[in-house]
Write a protein that holds these residues in place. Structure first.
Motif, short mmCIF file in Angstrom:
data_model
loop_
_atom_site.label_atom_id
_atom_site.label_comp_id
_atom_site.label_asym_id
_atom_site.label_seq_id
_atom_site.Cartn_x
_atom_site.Cartn_y
_atom_site.Cartn_z
N PRO A 281 36.19 -5.31 23.37
CA PRO A 281 35.40 -6.04 24.67
C PRO A 281 36.43 -4.68 25.84
O PRO A 281 37.76 -4.33 25.08
CB PRO A 281 36.65 -7.04 24.12
CG PRO A 281 37.68 -6.52 23.32
CD PRO A 281 37.03 -6.07 22.06
N VAL A 282 35.90 -5.15 26.79
CA VAL A 282 36.09 -4.03 27.51
C VAL A 282 36.91 -4.96 28.77
O VAL A 282 36.14 -5.68 29.59
CB VAL A 282 34.91 -3.46 28.18
CG1 VAL A 282 36.05 -1.74 29.73
CG2 VAL A 282 34.64 -2.31 26.93
N LEU A 283 37.88 -5.15 29.04
CA LEU A 283 38.87 -5.73 30.01
C LEU A 283 38.56 -4.78 31.39
O LEU A 283 37.99 -5.70 32.32
CB LEU A 283 40.36 -5.87 29.94
CG LEU A 283 40.78 -5.98 28.72
CD1 LEU A 283 41.91 -6.81 28.21
CD2 LEU A 283 39.90 -7.31 28.38
N ALA A 284 38.52 -3.69 30.77
CA ALA A 284 37.99 -2.99 32.48
C ALA A 284 37.95 -1.54 32.30
O ALA A 284 37.95 -1.01 31.42
CB ALA A 284 39.45 -2.69 33.56
N VAL A 285 37.55 -0.57 33.13
CA VAL A 285 37.14 0.68 32.50
C VAL A 285 38.36 1.98 34.57
O VAL A 285 38.26 1.24 35.14
CB VAL A 285 35.71 0.96 33.92
CG1 VAL A 285 35.35 2.65 33.33
CG2 VAL A 285 35.41 0.40 32.31
N ILE A 286 38.55 2.79 33.68
CA ILE A 286 39.56 3.90 34.15
C ILE A 286 38.87 5.14 34.78
O ILE A 286 38.42 5.04 33.32
CB ILE A 286 40.78 4.71 33.55
CG1 ILE A 286 41.74 3.17 32.89
CG2 ILE A 286 41.03 5.71 34.02
CD1 ILE A 286 42.61 3.13 32.47
N ARG A 287 38.13 4.50 35.96
CA ARG A 287 36.94 5.69 35.96
C ARG A 287 37.39 7.34 36.72
O ARG A 287 37.34 8.36 36.21
CB ARG A 287 36.54 5.26 37.31
CG ARG A 287 35.42 4.62 37.13
CD ARG A 287 33.95 4.81 36.56
NE ARG A 287 33.46 5.90 36.91
CZ ARG A 287 33.09 5.92 37.74
NH1 ARG A 287 32.24 4.98 38.07
NH2 ARG A 287 32.36 7.30 38.16
N GLY A 288 38.75 7.47 37.11
CA GLY A 288 39.77 8.69 36.78
C GLY A 288 40.94 8.51 37.85
O GLY A 288 41.64 7.35 37.85
N SER A 289 41.34 10.05 36.64
CA SER A 289 43.65 9.19 37.25
C SER A 289 43.59 11.05 37.36
O SER A 289 42.50 11.64 37.72
CB SER A 289 44.22 9.72 35.70
OG SER A 289 43.73 10.02 35.04
N PRO A 451 34.63 -3.88 34.09
CA PRO A 451 33.47 -3.15 33.13
C PRO A 451 32.36 -3.49 33.52
O PRO A 451 31.56 -3.77 34.23
CB PRO A 451 34.12 -4.27 31.55
CG PRO A 451 34.39 -5.26 32.06
CD PRO A 451 35.28 -4.92 33.61
N PRO A 452 30.88 -2.54 32.84
CA PRO A 452 29.60 -3.13 32.39
C PRO A 452 29.39 -3.99 32.17
O PRO A 452 30.01 -4.86 31.44
CB PRO A 452 28.80 -1.56 32.56
CG PRO A 452 30.55 -0.30 32.12
CD PRO A 452 31.57 -1.76 32.27
N ALA A 453 28.69 -4.82 33.12
CA ALA A 453 28.34 -6.28 32.75
C ALA A 453 27.22 -5.81 31.25
O ALA A 453 26.87 -5.22 30.67
CB ALA A 453 27.10 -6.35 33.73
#
Length: 509
Positions: A281-289, A451-453
């Protein structure tokens, strides 16, 4: 002619090699900036918050859980802290050592921060649908933000020798991450971070980089903060840095000081491509840090607006996204008069530029609900944003009488979340920024997105039938507690999904 044919053959070979090199370079560049999936979250925060859902119920209802000092720690501070409030985990001493295979004596010698890290790590695995026992031997790295809480000094009476044997390791800040790796049998790197209030965002940044570099397959990133002794509270109180009513008035005109709080939280992370292949499961995505330092300012505790602008721009560049594509920022917003104004000014200079008309950046802070959880602030913010994505709305920030006068709000490109706002799925990808600052000058920023659909899995049609729900625990009391939680869940969840998860994603005891 033979020389011309030879030259053409050589040129074809060179062209093919160049194309291969370009593909390898593109693949390496893509991996170095690959989004990182948040799979699971375990957390403890003031007000009895024991899950991201509990935290959402708190912020969505517009409640705060700031209260009086804990009573079970033997603090004898007399009038030094009379009237001081904060956000405390009042049951921080409760722990089941047998569950983790620990001797009770050793557990007694352990800083409660280490105990909470053990609990929230287990929950992060389970909430990701991964059996924590099955993770043994995996290339999972640990990055934990922890400060020295003074727990050994709480044991005022001379402890017996068997406790003394465990005090060193049980209260070592550096050993906190190693404790997790040892207890769970994880063979990735284990690093403890102490940059004060930015510890957990630095831990997240290091975890993102390690995953992208292929140093680990999974990464645990988070932290813990329990004030075993009141020394930090007393120091802030002596210097008049605490809010008189104990509440953080984030970015408000009425901001009058910090509300110190406690917490613990752990995120389980994986490369997005790997998570998709594994069906996690993907709850959210970290795109950058990004992280950086203030450097030399007019005082070590004085914030640098320029450094904050740089770290925001670096995180956006790392995620390859533009500032106008971000909807909301979960700010640091501790309620410090100077610091909040500098933070808003840096947001205006970055996210506030070139925004479409009628779509200002929204700004809020979970500190208005639970106080400033210090080393765990970033985890609290991520958990709030994940739940806001799921529930498609942004909760309001409390205790705001008006925007801080120490920033110029006139452009209208940044607006405080004084009321709940819808944050619905649609054509536009929902993104959020998250900022953490600290007195010693280390800054951090994350860019998080939905997250991506996924295509919903088709459920085979068939007659309704009884579904077994498998329960197991290490003690009768734990079994009863699990049954109570299950009874509260099964009425709203799909029984087949619950039964499958209980059987395949949880440890059998």
């Amino acid at each position: 002619m033979p020389d011309e044919e030879k030259l053409q053959k050589y040129l074809r070979k060179v062209t093919a090699e160049l194309q291969q090199a370009r593909r390898r370079l593109a693949a390496a560049e893509s991996q170095s900036q690959e989004p990182i999936a948040v799979l699971g979250i375990g957390c403890r925060f003031p007000g009895g918050v024991r899950s991201p859902e509990d935290l959402w119920d708190l912020v969505d209802s517009g409640s705060d859980v700031v209260g009086g000092l804990p009573t079970g720690r033997g603090w004898q501070v007399g009038s030094a802290l009379d009237g001081v409030n904060g956000g405390f985990i009042h049951d921080a001493e409760q722990f089941d050592p047998h569950f983790f295979g620990l001797d009770p004596v050793e557990a007694t010698a352990m800083d409660p921060q280490q105990r909470l890290l053990l609990e929230t790590t287990w929950e992060a695995f389970e909430r990701a649908g991964i059996d924590p026992v099955a993770a043994r031997g995996s290339r999972t790295a640990v990055y934990a933000g922890v400060q020295f809480g003074g727990y050994p000094l709480l044991l005022r009476e001379a402890p017996p020798p068997q406790i003394l044997d465990h005090l060193g390791l049980g209260n070592s800040v550096g050993a906190a991450s190693g404790r997790l790796a040892y207890q769970f049998g994880l063979v990735g790197g284990a690093v403890t971070v102490d940059t004060q209030c930015t510890s957990s965002i630095v831990a997240l940044h290091l975890a993102v980089k390690a995953l992208r570099n292929g140093e680990c397959a999974f990464a645990l990133a988070g932290g813990a903060c329990v004030m075993s002794l009141p020394t930090v509270l007393m120091d802030f109180h002596r210097r008049n840095l605490l809010a008189p009513d104990g509440r953080s008035k984030s970015f408000a005109a009425a901001a009058d000081g910090v509300s110190l709080a406690e917490g613990a939280g752990m995120l389980l992370l994986e490369r997005l491509s790997d998570a998709r292949r594994a069906g996690h499961p993907v709850l959210a995505v970290i795109r950058g840090s990004a992280i950086n330092q203030d450097g030399a300012t007019n005082g070590i505790v004085s914030p640098s607006g320029r450094a904050q602008e740089r770290v925001i721009r670096a995180a956006l560049a790392d995620g390859r996204v533009t500032a106008d594509s971000v909807d909301v920022v979960e700010g640091h917003g501790v309620g410090a008069t100077l610091g909040d104004g500098v933070e808003v000014t840096s947001l205006l200079a970055t996210y506030g530029q070139e925004r479409p008309g009628g779509r200002p950046l929204l700004l809020g802070s979970v500190k208005s609900n639970i106080g400033h959880t210090q080393t765990v602030g970033a985890v609290a913010g991520v958990a709030k944003l994940v739940m806001a994505l799921r529930n498609e709305r942004l909760p309001r920030t409390l205790h705001i009488d008006g925007p801080t006068p120490h920033a110029d709000w006139s452009p209208g490109t940044v607006r405080l979340l004084t009321e709940p706002e819808p944050w619905r799925r649609g054509e536009r990808v929902r993104r959020a920024g998250l900022t953490c600052l600290t007195l010693s000058g280390t800054n951090g920023h994350l860019v998080i997105e939905e997250p991506p659909a996924e295509e919903p899995a088709a459920r085979p049609a068939g007659p309704e039938r009884a579904v077994p729900l498998v329960l197991s625990a290490k003690s009768p009391g734990a079994l009863r507690a699990q049954a109570e939680r299950l009874r509260a869940t099964v009425t709203t969840a799909e029984p087949v999904d619950v039964g499958h998860s209980l059987h395949t994603t949880r440890s059998s005891f």
